[in-house]
Scaffold this active site. Structure first.
Site, mmCIF file in Angstrom:
data_model
loop_
_atom_site.group_PDB
_atom_site.id
_atom_site.type_symbol
_atom_site.label_atom_id
_atom_site.label_comp_id
_atom_site.label_asym_id
_atom_site.label_seq_id
_atom_site.Cartn_x
_atom_site.Cartn_y
_atom_site.Cartn_z
ATOM 1 N N ASP A 159 0.845 -1.205 0.000
ATOM 2 C CA ASP A 159 0.000 0.000 0.000
ATOM 3 C C ASP A 159 0.879 1.253 0.000
ATOM 4 O O ASP A 159 0.600 2.222 -0.702
ATOM 5 C CB ASP A 159 -0.906 -0.012 1.234
ATOM 6 N N HIS A 187 -4.865 -3.313 6.066
ATOM 7 C CA HIS A 187 -4.661 -3.570 4.631
ATOM 8 C C HIS A 187 -6.038 -3.897 4.044
ATOM 9 O O HIS A 187 -6.385 -5.060 3.819
ATOM 10 C CB HIS A 187 -3.684 -4.739 4.446
HETATM 11 P P1 NAD Z 1 -1.917 -18.443 -4.556
HETATM 12 O O1 NAD Z 1 -3.245 -19.119 -4.526
HETATM 13 O O2 NAD Z 1 -1.247 -18.240 -5.863
HETATM 14 O O3 NAD Z 1 -0.915 -19.239 -3.635
HETATM 15 C C1 NAD Z 1 -1.228 -19.554 -2.327
HETATM 16 C C2 NAD Z 1 -0.412 -20.792 -1.982
HETATM 17 O O4 NAD Z 1 -0.597 -21.020 -0.598
HETATM 18 C C3 NAD Z 1 -0.871 -22.049 -2.718
HETATM 19 O O5 NAD Z 1 0.258 -22.652 -3.333
HETATM 20 C C4 NAD Z 1 -1.450 -22.926 -1.622
HETATM 21 O O6 NAD Z 1 -1.216 -24.310 -1.835
HETATM 22 C C5 NAD Z 1 -0.673 -22.425 -0.416
HETATM 23 N N1 NAD Z 1 -1.343 -22.670 0.874
HETATM 24 C C6 NAD Z 1 -2.648 -22.635 1.172
HETATM 25 N N2 NAD Z 1 -2.842 -22.944 2.462
HETATM 26 C C7 NAD Z 1 -1.610 -23.148 3.001
HETATM 27 C C8 NAD Z 1 -1.140 -23.517 4.288
HETATM 28 N N3 NAD Z 1 -1.996 -23.740 5.288
HETATM 29 N N4 NAD Z 1 0.180 -23.648 4.470
HETATM 30 C C9 NAD Z 1 1.060 -23.448 3.467
HETATM 31 N N5 NAD Z 1 0.671 -23.125 2.211
HETATM 32 C C10 NAD Z 1 -0.650 -22.976 1.986
HETATM 33 O O7 NAD Z 1 -2.086 -17.053 -3.779
HETATM 34 P P2 NAD Z 1 -1.103 -15.802 -3.794
HETATM 35 O O8 NAD Z 1 -1.451 -14.932 -4.951
HETATM 36 O O9 NAD Z 1 0.299 -16.264 -3.624
HETATM 37 O O10 NAD Z 1 -1.615 -15.025 -2.481
HETATM 38 C C11 NAD Z 1 -1.382 -15.550 -1.199
HETATM 39 C C12 NAD Z 1 -2.037 -14.664 -0.144
HETATM 40 O O11 NAD Z 1 -1.424 -13.371 -0.112
HETATM 41 C C13 NAD Z 1 -3.530 -14.404 -0.369
HETATM 42 O O12 NAD Z 1 -4.205 -14.450 0.877
HETATM 43 C C14 NAD Z 1 -3.533 -12.997 -0.921
HETATM 44 O O13 NAD Z 1 -4.787 -12.358 -0.727
HETATM 45 C C15 NAD Z 1 -2.446 -12.375 -0.098
HETATM 46 N N6 NAD Z 1 -1.890 -11.103 -0.577
HETATM 47 C C16 NAD Z 1 -1.570 -10.170 0.359
HETATM 48 C C17 NAD Z 1 -1.014 -8.964 -0.029
HETATM 49 C C18 NAD Z 1 -0.672 -7.920 0.999
HETATM 50 O O14 NAD Z 1 -0.324 -6.786 0.612
HETATM 51 N N7 NAD Z 1 -0.732 -8.183 2.285
HETATM 52 C C19 NAD Z 1 -0.767 -8.728 -1.378
HETATM 53 C C20 NAD Z 1 -1.102 -9.684 -2.312
HETATM 54 C C21 NAD Z 1 -1.674 -10.886 -1.897
HETATM 55 C C1 LMR Z 2 -3.484 -6.593 -2.795
HETATM 56 O O1 LMR Z 2 -3.633 -5.559 -2.161
HETATM 57 O O2 LMR Z 2 -3.118 -6.595 -3.995
HETATM 58 C C2 LMR Z 2 -3.710 -7.906 -2.123
HETATM 59 O O3 LMR Z 2 -4.154 -7.744 -0.814
HETATM 60 C C3 LMR Z 2 -4.605 -8.789 -2.900
HETATM 61 C C4 LMR Z 2 -6.031 -8.334 -2.859
HETATM 62 O O4 LMR Z 2 -6.880 -9.153 -2.534
HETATM 63 O O5 LMR Z 2 -6.288 -7.161 -3.160
#
Ligand code: NAD
Ligand code: LMR
Length: 325
Positions: A159, A187
């Protein structure tokens, strides 16, 4: 050469994990003189895909990558780790809010917090990325009673970086000329990107941009950027999230510049009147591997209202997962 440090990445076969692992292995997070051991954690059904990630990492022949451990066992994955990036969890899809993930994702972070408590280095630094990141970090922290709550953080750096980019575009300034920006709170849509103390090329940001643009356009652009990316890509941000995770850890380890700060979700200790029960994003300065809230910033009525709104949302999220704390 320095001794290697151990880095756990959960969800390492997922999109963010895949984008982060290679950059970490090439030294972009902890420096080009710091060997690393990656401890990649996945759920059982994703272990085959994780093997593929491991093969690719090996095929890069990174000089700094000493060893890779792949596992679904938390006691193995978090054993002796110095850093933990908790990514593994479901991403939201079109039309959802991040808090809609709390039911499915919240329960992941209690067992991970406990495993970190029991197996990680006593100095471990933890960054929670999986959404809703602040409340998931609160769950992990609450399940690690032997560690300091200051060792658990949640990611607001994406952010922060988004806000930097929007300001840079608007003022036609390089991002490197923008300092003292803060994104407060959660967030989520209630986050508060605050430019009241921000400086752009040495001048106050509020004197360089029109405040109606700030309130009516900038705020919602930053708050809704995640959804904008999901709508365009059909998947949530991944490379920019991995990059922000690297920025967050680098700042924590190597410090923030003297005239600047960053935004980090941290366990509130009551600064700015925020409840001590929350993982809340504050302006923080990092030095010598620690961080400290930037205190004494003047908060006008609008800022007060905005931080109270995001605090209220976090209190509601906390209430919804109270059984997991
Ligand atoms: P994705 O679906 O591509 O990958 C998630 C991975 O996590 C998968 O490989 C899955 O098998 C694994 N997984 C699920 N449960 C698990 C567990 N208990 N232990 C270990 N691994 C596990 O998703 P992504 O795009 O990599 O996003 C992951 C997370 O990050 C989501 O919750 C997304 O919303 C979040 N995210 C947060 C931010 C932020 O700024 N905080 C930014 C982007 C995404
Ligand atoms: C983001 O801000 O890109 C992540 O938290 C993914 C989402 O769900 O927006």
């Amino acid at each position: 050469m320095k001794p290697a440090v151990r880095i756990a990445i959960t969800g390492a076969a997922g999109n963010i994990g895949y984008a982060a692992a290679f950059r970490i292995s090439s030294g972009e997070m902890l420096g080009k003189d710091q060997p690393v051991i990656l401890q990649l954690i996945e759920i059982e059904p994703a272990l085959e895909a994780l093997k593929g990630v491991e093969m690719e990492l090996l095929d890069c022949a990174f000089p700094l990558l000493e060893e890779i451990i792949t596992t679904a066992d938390l006691s193995v994955g978090f054993k002796d780790v110095d850093y933990a990036l908790l990514i593994g969890s479901k991403p939201r899809t079109k039309g959802m809010e991040r808090s809609d993930l709390l039911n499915d994702n919240g329960k992941i972070f209690g067992p991970q917090g406990r495993a970190i408590n029991d197996h990680a280095s006593r100095d471990v630094k933890v960054l929670v990325i999986g959404n809703p990141a602040n409340t998931n970090a609160l769950i992990a922290m609450s399940n690690a009673p032997d560690l300091s709550s200051a060792q658990f953080t949640s990611m607001m750096r994406l952010d922060h970086n988004r806000a930097l980019n929007q300001l840079a575009l608007k003022t036609d300034t390089p991002v490197s000329d923008i300092t003292r920006l803060t994104v407060w709170g959660n967030h989520s849509l209630t986050q508060y990107p605050d430019i009241n103390h921000c400086s752009i090329g040495g001048e106050s940001a509020t004197s360089l941009v029109d405040m109606s643009w700030y309130r009516e356009s900038f705020l919602s652009k930053v708050q809704k950027r995640g959804a904008e990316i999901i709508n365009a890509r059909g998947a949530s941000s991944a490379a920019s999230a991995a990059s922000a995770a690297i920025d967050h850890m680098r700042a924590w380890v190597f410090g923030t510049p003297d005239d600047d700060w960053t935004s980090m979700g941290i366990a509130s200790t009551g600064d700015y009147g925020i409840s001590e029960e929350l993982m809340f994003s504050f302006p923080v300065r990092c030095k010598n591997g620690d961080y400290e809230v930037v205190r004494g910033l003047d908060m006008n009525d609008f800022s007060q209202e905005m931080i109270q709104k995001t605090e209220k949302e976090l209190l509601e999220e906390r209430e919804a997962v109270i059984h997991l704390l």
